[in-house]
Write a protein that holds these residues in place. Structure first.
Motif, PDB file in Angstrom:
ATOM      1  N   LEU A   1       0.854  -1.200   0.000  1.00  0.00           N
ATOM      2  CA  LEU A   1       0.000   0.000   0.000  1.00  0.00           C
ATOM      3  C   LEU A   1       0.881   1.237   0.000  1.00  0.00           C
ATOM      4  N   THR A   2       0.729   2.067  -1.024  1.00  0.00           N
ATOM      5  CA  THR A   2       1.469   3.336  -1.022  1.00  0.00           C
ATOM      6  C   THR A   2       0.503   4.474  -0.800  1.00  0.00           C
ATOM      7  N   LEU A   3       0.788   5.267   0.206  1.00  0.00           N
ATOM      8  CA  LEU A   3      -0.053   6.422   0.494  1.00  0.00           C
ATOM      9  C   LEU A   3       0.471   7.608  -0.296  1.00  0.00           C
ATOM     10  N   PRO A   4      -0.432   8.497  -0.735  1.00  0.00           N
ATOM     11  CA  PRO A   4       0.059   9.722  -1.361  1.00  0.00           C
ATOM     12  C   PRO A   4       0.864  10.519  -0.344  1.00  0.00           C
ATOM     13  N   PRO A   5       1.927  11.194  -0.787  1.00  0.00           N
ATOM     14  CA  PRO A   5       2.732  11.947   0.168  1.00  0.00           C
ATOM     15  C   PRO A   5       1.941  13.123   0.726  1.00  0.00           C
ATOM     16  N   PRO A   6       2.332  13.615   1.911  1.00  0.00           N
ATOM     17  CA  PRO A   6       1.661  14.796   2.448  1.00  0.00           C
ATOM     18  C   PRO A   6       1.807  15.987   1.500  1.00  0.00           C
ATOM     19  N   THR A   7       0.824  16.873   1.525  1.00  0.00           N
ATOM     20  CA  THR A   7       0.897  18.097   0.730  1.00  0.00           C
ATOM     21  C   THR A   7       1.309  19.251   1.629  1.00  0.00           C
ATOM     22  N   LEU A   8       1.966  20.227   1.033  1.00  0.00           N
ATOM     23  CA  LEU A   8       2.474  21.364   1.798  1.00  0.00           C
ATOM     24  C   LEU A   8       1.719  22.623   1.405  1.00  0.00           C
ATOM     25  N   ARG A   9       1.409  23.455   2.390  1.00  0.00           N
ATOM     26  CA  ARG A   9       0.757  24.744   2.094  1.00  0.00           C
ATOM     27  C   ARG A   9       1.047  25.736   3.202  1.00  0.00           C
ATOM     28  N   LEU A  10       0.773  27.013   2.908  1.00  0.00           N
ATOM     29  CA  LEU A  10       0.898  28.047   3.931  1.00  0.00           C
ATOM     30  C   LEU A  10      -0.254  27.924   4.917  1.00  0.00           C
ATOM     31  N   ALA A  11       0.024  28.149   6.197  1.00  0.00           N
ATOM     32  CA  ALA A  11      -1.030  28.138   7.209  1.00  0.00           C
ATOM     33  C   ALA A  11      -1.838  29.430   7.141  1.00  0.00           C
ATOM     34  N   THR A  12      -3.094  29.359   7.575  1.00  0.00           N
ATOM     35  CA  THR A  12      -3.948  30.547   7.699  1.00  0.00           C
ATOM     36  C   THR A  12      -4.422  30.627   9.158  1.00  0.00           C
ATOM     37  N   PRO A  13      -5.005  31.750   9.564  1.00  0.00           N
ATOM     38  CA  PRO A  13      -5.478  31.864  10.950  1.00  0.00           C
ATOM     39  C   PRO A  13      -6.474  30.764  11.331  1.00  0.00           C
ATOM     40  N   ASP A  14      -7.206  30.226  10.353  1.00  0.00           N
ATOM     41  CA  ASP A  14      -8.149  29.140  10.647  1.00  0.00           C
ATOM     42  C   ASP A  14      -7.460  27.869  11.129  1.00  0.00           C
ATOM     43  N   ASP A  15      -6.160  27.772  10.909  1.00  0.00           N
ATOM     44  CA  ASP A  15      -5.416  26.574  11.322  1.00  0.00           C
ATOM     45  C   ASP A  15      -4.980  26.632  12.783  1.00  0.00           C
ATOM     46  N   ALA A  16      -5.268  27.745  13.490  1.00  0.00           N
ATOM     47  CA  ALA A  16      -4.705  27.948  14.829  1.00  0.00           C
ATOM     48  C   ALA A  16      -4.991  26.780  15.785  1.00  0.00           C
ATOM     49  N   ALA A  17      -6.239  26.351  15.876  1.00  0.00           N
ATOM     50  CA  ALA A  17      -6.571  25.318  16.865  1.00  0.00           C
ATOM     51  C   ALA A  17      -5.897  23.976  16.554  1.00  0.00           C
ATOM     52  N   PRO A  18      -6.068  23.430  15.341  1.00  0.00           N
ATOM     53  CA  PRO A  18      -5.370  22.166  15.074  1.00  0.00           C
ATOM     54  C   PRO A  18      -3.852  22.287  15.142  1.00  0.00           C
ATOM     55  N   LEU A  19      -3.309  23.435  14.744  1.00  0.00           N
ATOM     56  CA  LEU A  19      -1.858  23.579  14.785  1.00  0.00           C
ATOM     57  C   LEU A  19      -1.359  23.642  16.232  1.00  0.00           C
ATOM     58  N   ALA A  20      -2.073  24.362  17.089  1.00  0.00           N
ATOM     59  CA  ALA A  20      -1.650  24.433  18.500  1.00  0.00           C
ATOM     60  C   ALA A  20      -1.621  23.023  19.100  1.00  0.00           C
ATOM     61  N   ALA A  21      -2.649  22.237  18.796  1.00  0.00           N
ATOM     62  CA  ALA A  21      -2.714  20.870  19.343  1.00  0.00           C
ATOM     63  C   ALA A  21      -1.589  20.002  18.779  1.00  0.00           C
ATOM     64  N   PHE A  22      -1.375  20.064  17.475  1.00  0.00           N
ATOM     65  CA  PHE A  22      -0.328  19.257  16.846  1.00  0.00           C
ATOM     66  C   PHE A  22       1.049  19.670  17.351  1.00  0.00           C
ATOM     67  N   ALA A  23       1.277  20.991  17.430  1.00  0.00           N
ATOM     68  CA  ALA A  23       2.593  21.503  17.824  1.00  0.00           C
ATOM     69  C   ALA A  23       2.919  21.083  19.261  1.00  0.00           C
ATOM     70  N   GLU A  24       1.921  21.156  20.136  1.00  0.00           N
ATOM     71  CA  GLU A  24       2.177  20.757  21.528  1.00  0.00           C
ATOM     72  C   GLU A  24       2.457  19.257  21.615  1.00  0.00           C
ATOM     73  N   GLN A  25       1.688  18.466  20.888  1.00  0.00           N
ATOM     74  CA  GLN A  25       1.910  17.020  20.919  1.00  0.00           C
ATOM     75  C   GLN A  25       3.294  16.671  20.369  1.00  0.00           C
ATOM     76  N   ALA A  26       3.681  17.329  19.278  1.00  0.00           N
ATOM     77  CA  ALA A  26       4.988  17.044  18.678  1.00  0.00           C
ATOM     78  C   ALA A  26       6.119  17.442  19.629  1.00  0.00           C
ATOM     79  N   PHE A  27       5.959  18.572  20.295  1.00  0.00           N
ATOM     80  CA  PHE A  27       6.977  19.031  21.242  1.00  0.00           C
ATOM     81  C   PHE A  27       7.092  18.057  22.417  1.00  0.00           C
ATOM     82  N   ARG A  28       5.933  17.633  22.932  1.00  0.00           N
ATOM     83  CA  ARG A  28       5.942  16.701  24.077  1.00  0.00           C
ATOM     84  C   ARG A  28       6.542  15.353  23.697  1.00  0.00           C
TER      85      ARG A  28
END
Ligand SMILES: CC(C)(COP(=O)(O)OP(=O)(O)OC[C@H]1O[C@@H](n2cnc3c(N)ncnc32)[C@H](O)[C@@H]1OP(=O)(O)O)[C@@H](O)C(=O)NCCC(=O)NCCS
Length: 180
Positions: free
Chosen positions: A1-28
């Protein structure tokens, strides 16, 4: 099974909540095992607060890039255009303030793609030197940055909660003189 690679884009203010959660989890995940819980909690409460994340996403001095896969965050990077430490001697410096790839994506080439995008964003802002601070004990990240052409140029303090640590400062020349 090959998954498509992740896509890259600029963040927008709407990304704040998921990004805060992801960033904290990644840091921890990255630093929790090697640090005191109180220091981790104190740092995260400030660094990954939702209002702070929202501010960072509208701050004109920053560029935030997201890697996504299937609607989920797989990694992110953030550039900050500000004063550089004295040990960064290269011209027109910009900081790679944050650089994180989610556990499932480590060792799979996403870090390299995200770095290429961060370098492109730095060059579009007319930067000629990309620099970063990395915990002196973070061997994997130091190995990755070295593979990307960054070189150790000095150190600077980093305070995690109440723990005074040392970050290595690494720098990469941009533009035609970039090592490839
Ligand atoms: C740092 C990071 C972006 C690197 O991306 P990656 O996909 O893991 O990078 P690589 O797999 O190419 O690993 C880099 C090198 O580290 C070394 N390495 C791999 N696994 C390692 C481990 N468990 N411990 C120490 N070194 C390791 C190898 O030399 C490897 O290069 P090689 O595979 O060509 O031999 C990613 O690991 C990450 O996001 N880590 C957690 C967050 C973090 O530390 N961010 C940086 C903050 S400054």
């Amino acid at each position: 099974l090959t998954l498509p690679p992740p896509t890259l884009r600029l963040a927008t203010p709407d990304d704040a909540a998921p990004l805060a959660a992801f960033a904290e989890q990644a840091f921890r995940e990255a630093f929790g095992p090697d640090n005191r819980a109180e220091d981790m909690d104190a740092y995260c409460a400030i660094a990954y607060a939702l209002h702070r994340q929202r501010y960072e996403l509208v701050d004109p001095a920053r560029v935030t890039l997201l890697a996504e896969h299937d609607g989920q965050l797989a990694g992110y990077a953030q550039l900050l255009d500000g004063p550089a430490p004295a040990c960064v001697l290269g011209p027109a410096p910009i900081e790679l303030l944050r650089f994180y790839v989610g556990r499932p994506w480590q060792g799979r080439g996403l870090a390299r793609a995200l770095m290429a995008e961060a370098i492109g964003a730095a060059e579009r802002r007319q930067a000629r030197t990309l620099y970063l601070g990395v915990w002196e004990r973070n061997r994997r990240a130091i190995a990755f940055y070295t593979k990307e052409g960054f070189r150790d140029v000095g150190s600077r303090p980093f305070v995690l909660g109440t723990d005074e640590q040392t970050d290595r400062v690494m720098a990469l020349p941009l533009g035609p003189s970039r090592p490839r």
